[in-house]
Motif scaffolding. Structure first.
Motif, PDB file in Angstrom:
ATOM      1  N   SER A  58     -34.078  18.739 105.678  1.00 18.14           N
ATOM      2  CA  SER A  58     -32.676  18.543 106.024  1.00 18.14           C
ATOM      3  C   SER A  58     -31.800  18.517 104.778  1.00 18.14           C
ATOM      4  N   ALA A  59     -32.237  17.813 103.752  1.00 15.83           N
ATOM      5  CA  ALA A  59     -31.457  17.721 102.516  1.00 15.83           C
ATOM      6  C   ALA A  59     -31.305  19.092 101.850  1.00 15.83           C
ATOM      7  N   ILE A  60     -32.338  19.919 101.924  1.00 13.56           N
ATOM      8  CA  ILE A  60     -32.250  21.276 101.362  1.00 13.56           C
ATOM      9  C   ILE A  60     -31.231  22.090 102.159  1.00 13.56           C
ATOM     10  N   GLU A  61     -31.314  22.027 103.470  1.00 14.21           N
ATOM     11  CA  GLU A  61     -30.409  22.809 104.318  1.00 14.21           C
ATOM     12  C   GLU A  61     -28.966  22.318 104.245  1.00 14.21           C
ATOM     13  N   CYS A  62     -28.774  21.073 103.834  1.00 14.02           N
ATOM     14  CA  CYS A  62     -27.417  20.513 103.692  1.00 14.02           C
ATOM     15  C   CYS A  62     -26.943  20.545 102.241  1.00 14.02           C
ATOM     16  N   TYR A  63     -27.669  21.256 101.401  1.00 11.22           N
ATOM     17  CA  TYR A  63     -27.302  21.491 100.000  1.00 11.22           C
ATOM     18  C   TYR A  63     -27.307  20.223  99.141  1.00 11.22           C
ATOM     19  N   ARG A  64     -28.078  19.231  99.519  1.00 12.33           N
ATOM     20  CA  ARG A  64     -28.122  17.980  98.768  1.00 12.33           C
ATOM     21  C   ARG A  64     -29.355  17.873  97.889  1.00 12.33           C
ATOM     22  N   ARG A  65     -30.125  18.925  97.813  1.00 13.92           N
ATOM     23  CA  ARG A  65     -31.405  18.839  97.120  1.00 13.92           C
ATOM     24  C   ARG A  65     -31.703  20.121  96.366  1.00 13.92           C
ATOM     25  N   SER A  66     -32.055  19.996  95.105  1.00 15.57           N
ATOM     26  CA  SER A  66     -32.631  21.107  94.358  1.00 15.57           C
ATOM     27  C   SER A  66     -34.140  20.935  94.450  1.00 15.57           C
ATOM     28  N   ILE A  67     -34.870  22.028  94.454  1.00 15.50           N
ATOM     29  CA  ILE A  67     -36.309  21.900  94.672  1.00 15.50           C
ATOM     30  C   ILE A  67     -37.106  22.639  93.618  1.00 15.50           C
ATOM     31  N   SER A  68     -38.351  22.243  93.502  1.00 16.93           N
ATOM     32  CA  SER A  68     -39.239  22.829  92.494  1.00 16.93           C
ATOM     33  C   SER A  68     -39.718  24.214  92.929  1.00 16.93           C
ATOM     34  N   LEU A  69     -40.199  24.959  91.969  1.00 14.10           N
ATOM     35  CA  LEU A  69     -40.753  26.284  92.266  1.00 14.10           C
ATOM     36  C   LEU A  69     -41.951  26.191  93.206  1.00 14.10           C
ATOM     37  N   GLU A  70     -42.765  25.165  93.033  1.00 18.04           N
ATOM     38  CA  GLU A  70     -43.927  25.006  93.921  1.00 18.04           C
ATOM     39  C   GLU A  70     -43.485  24.815  95.367  1.00 18.04           C
ATOM     40  N   ASN A  71     -42.445  24.007  95.578  1.00 14.40           N
ATOM     41  CA  ASN A  71     -41.968  23.781  96.944  1.00 14.40           C
ATOM     42  C   ASN A  71     -41.268  25.006  97.507  1.00 14.40           C
ATOM     43  N   ILE A  72     -40.600  25.776  96.646  1.00 14.75           N
ATOM     44  CA  ILE A  72     -40.000  27.032  97.098  1.00 14.75           C
ATOM     45  C   ILE A  72     -41.093  27.955  97.625  1.00 14.75           C
ATOM     46  N   GLN A  73     -42.190  28.037  96.914  1.00 12.04           N
ATOM     47  CA  GLN A  73     -43.292  28.897  97.352  1.00 12.04           C
ATOM     48  C   GLN A  73     -43.909  28.387  98.651  1.00 12.04           C
ATOM     49  N   ARG A  74     -44.066  27.075  98.774  1.00 10.50           N
ATOM     50  CA  ARG A  74     -44.610  26.505 100.012  1.00 10.50           C
ATOM     51  C   ARG A  74     -43.707  26.822 101.200  1.00 10.50           C
ATOM     52  N   ILE A  75     -42.407  26.741 100.988  1.00 11.48           N
ATOM     53  CA  ILE A  75     -41.444  27.042 102.052  1.00 11.48           C
ATOM     54  C   ILE A  75     -41.527  28.514 102.436  1.00 11.48           C
ATOM     55  N   ALA A  76     -41.529  29.393 101.454  1.00 10.60           N
ATOM     56  CA  ALA A  76     -41.618  30.833 101.740  1.00 10.60           C
ATOM     57  C   ALA A  76     -42.908  31.157 102.488  1.00 10.60           C
TER      58      ALA A  76
END
Length: 75
Positions: A37-55
């Motif tokens: 939710s925080a990512i989708e509401c622009y309140r969170r920057s995330i790590s490269l590892e989590n970006i890959q997990r999301i993709a």
């Protein structure tokens, strides 16, 4: 370009296209619903590892999460 907004918008678009709630998607990628939710509401920057997990959980190439919608329409 605000990369946090582009990523959040694309995450929401791909997640909803799969018919997944934030909670279902969070379980799929091993994260907490409030984090998604925080990512989708622009309140969170995330790590490269989590970006890959999301993709991976979305089944898309990572780079697609960083392309603005307007640029996708112009291709």
């Amino acid at each position: 370009m605000d990369i946090v907004k582009v990523f959040g918008n694309n995450l929401r678009k791909y997640r909803t296209n799969l018919g997944l709630s934030q909670e279902e998607f969070a379980e799929r990628c091993g994260m907490h619903r409030t984090y998604i939710s925080a990512i989708e509401c622009y309140r969170r920057s995330i790590s490269l590892e989590n970006i890959q997990r999301i993709a991976d959980a979305l089944g898309v190439d990572t780079y697609l999460l960083f392309i603005e919608k307007e640029k996708l329409c112009n291709e």
